[in-house]
Design an enzyme around this catalytic site. Structure first.
Site, PDB file in Angstrom:
ATOM      1  CG  HIS A 193       4.854   5.051  -1.007  1.00  0.00           C
ATOM      2  ND1 HIS A 193       3.852   4.157  -0.576  1.00  0.00           N
ATOM      3  CD2 HIS A 193       5.932   4.541  -0.741  1.00  0.00           C
ATOM      4  CE1 HIS A 193       4.349   3.238  -0.233  1.00  0.00           C
ATOM      5  NE2 HIS A 193       5.680   3.226  -0.099  1.00  0.00           N
TER       6      HIS A 193
ATOM      7  CD  GLU B  43       8.184  -2.387   4.558  1.00  0.00           C
ATOM      8  OE1 GLU B  43       8.371  -1.571   5.269  1.00  0.00           O
ATOM      9  OE2 GLU B  43       9.015  -3.436   4.937  1.00  0.00           O
ATOM     10  CB  VAL B  44       3.002   2.469   3.778  1.00  0.00           C
ATOM     11  CG1 VAL B  44       1.694   3.398   3.759  1.00  0.00           C
ATOM     12  CG2 VAL B  44       3.808   2.505   4.695  1.00  0.00           C
TER      13      VAL B  44
ATOM     14  CG  ASP C 228      11.146   6.679   4.143  1.00  0.00           C
ATOM     15  OD1 ASP C 228      10.548   5.728   3.489  1.00  0.00           O
ATOM     16  OD2 ASP C 228      11.444   5.955   5.345  1.00  0.00           O
ATOM     17  CB  ILE C 229       9.973   7.672   9.349  1.00  0.00           C
ATOM     18  CG1 ILE C 229       9.804   8.246  10.665  1.00  0.00           C
ATOM     19  CG2 ILE C 229       9.799   6.123   9.053  1.00  0.00           C
ATOM     20  CD1 ILE C 229       8.498   8.039  11.604  1.00  0.00           C
TER      21      ILE C 229
END
Ligand code: 5GP
Ligand code: ZN
Length: 115
Positions: free
Chosen positions: A98, A93-94, A29-30
């Site tokens: 996932h 959010e995305v 995760d970024i």
């Protein structure tokens, strides 16, 4: 292609990949919430857990079945937490399905703050 995770699958956006096979991809995760924070995604675009069909059962199983190996390899040998945020209420959010694998040397804390 507008989906950011599809762009990671296509190699258009760099990501810290930790596992890949024909069907799934795992990357760091970024913006990690814990020392270990990895996302596991299907390579096929599925919007969320609310959009899966019976055909997706094998890939969903693969995503879960690889989680412990990834957690151990990334530094969470004594357990971890899986989170699958789904839709508006789940604060996703995305919009590409996932699973979050979160962990590290210390417990991640209570599941949710009680209301
Ligand atoms: P969600 O709230 O949808 O369950 O979580 C999306 C996660 O994706 C967030 O933890 C966020 O930090 C991560 N994320 C968003 N954009 C990127 C990106 O471009 N690369 C990586 N590696 N992670 C991302
Ligand atoms: Zn996608």
């Amino acid at each position: 292609m507008s989906c950011i995770f599809c762009r990671i699958v296509a190699g258009e956006i760099p990501a810290g990949k930790v596992y890949e096979d024909d069907d799934i991809l795992a990357f760091k995760d970024i913006n990690p919430a814990r020392p270990v924070h990895v996302l596991v995604i299907p390579k096929k675009h599925i919007e969320s857990l609310a959009h899966v069909s019976a055909d997706d059962t094998p890939v969903l199983g693969k995503m879960l079945a690889i989680a412990n190996r990834i957690a151990v390899e990334q530094g969470s040998p004594d357990g971890f937490r899986i989170i699958i945020n789904t839709g508006r209420v789940g604060h996703q959010e995305v919009p590409h399905l996932h699973i979050h694998i979160v962990g590290g040397p210390e417990p991640v804390g209570p599941m949710l703050k009680r209301i």
